[in-house]
Design a protein around this motif. Structure first.
Motif, mmCIF file in Angstrom:
data_model
loop_
_atom_site.group_PDB
_atom_site.id
_atom_site.type_symbol
_atom_site.label_atom_id
_atom_site.label_comp_id
_atom_site.label_asym_id
_atom_site.label_seq_id
_atom_site.Cartn_x
_atom_site.Cartn_y
_atom_site.Cartn_z
ATOM 1 N N VAL A 1 0.815 -1.210 0.000
ATOM 2 C CA VAL A 1 0.000 0.000 0.000
ATOM 3 C C VAL A 1 0.850 1.263 0.000
ATOM 4 O O VAL A 1 0.898 1.987 -0.977
ATOM 5 C CB VAL A 1 -0.971 -0.005 1.201
ATOM 6 N N ALA A 2 1.482 1.568 1.105
ATOM 7 C CA ALA A 2 2.254 2.809 1.234
ATOM 8 C C ALA A 2 3.724 2.548 0.922
ATOM 9 O O ALA A 2 4.335 1.675 1.519
ATOM 10 C CB ALA A 2 2.112 3.372 2.639
ATOM 11 N N PRO A 3 4.301 3.311 0.005
ATOM 12 C CA PRO A 3 5.715 3.115 -0.303
ATOM 13 C C PRO A 3 6.597 3.488 0.885
ATOM 14 O O PRO A 3 6.366 4.496 1.541
ATOM 15 C CB PRO A 3 5.956 4.061 -1.482
ATOM 16 N N SER A 4 7.550 2.628 1.180
ATOM 17 C CA SER A 4 8.537 2.882 2.238
ATOM 18 C C SER A 4 7.908 3.091 3.611
ATOM 19 O O SER A 4 8.445 3.817 4.448
ATOM 20 C CB SER A 4 9.408 4.081 1.880
ATOM 21 N N ALA A 5 6.791 2.433 3.882
ATOM 22 C CA ALA A 5 6.101 2.614 5.166
ATOM 23 C C ALA A 5 6.990 2.237 6.347
ATOM 24 O O ALA A 5 7.058 2.971 7.330
ATOM 25 C CB ALA A 5 4.816 1.792 5.194
ATOM 26 N N THR A 6 7.692 1.124 6.254
ATOM 27 C CA THR A 6 8.520 0.702 7.387
ATOM 28 C C THR A 6 9.771 1.562 7.529
ATOM 29 O O THR A 6 10.297 1.684 8.625
ATOM 30 C CB THR A 6 8.892 -0.789 7.281
#
Length: 111
Positions: free
Chosen positions: A52-57
């Motif tokens: 879903v979200a790029p680079s979330a971690t």
């Protein structure tokens, strides 16, 4: 001032897109459908299987700093960005305000 890293810009851009543009996607057919879509996308932000979200971690190693945004978005209507800047190289200081329900077709947030 140095440009933030690509991963930080990508995550910040994703948040901005979800909050500021999800309500205006005509494919939803209604404000309620757009609100549910926005909140589903936000709730799945760290689900790597959903991609879903790029680079979330990279942006949030643990969720407790992002969770307040989920609460505010879930309890409010259309979003308006009040401030945007960067701190410490990669920390977005974006601030949003959530308006009342509902955002009428063609109406712009904050107006």
């Amino acid at each position: 001032q140095e440009r933030p890293p690509t991963w930080a810009v990508a995550f910040d851009g994703w948040v901005d897109d979800v909050l500021l543009h999800e309500e205006h996607k005509s494919s939803h057919g209604s404000y309620e459908a757009a609100w549910h879509s926005r909140n589903r996308r936000l709730a799945a932000w760290m689900d790597e299987s959903e991609n879903v979200a790029p680079s979330a971690t990279a942006a949030h190693h643990t969720p407790e700093h992002f969770m307040p945004l989920l609460v505010a978005a879930g309890s409010g209507g259309a979003a308006e960005r009040l401030h945007h800047s960067w701190m410490y190289g990669s920390m977005s200081m974006a601030s949003y305000m959530f308006g009342p329900f509902p955002l009428k077709d063609g109406e712009e947030p904050g107006r």
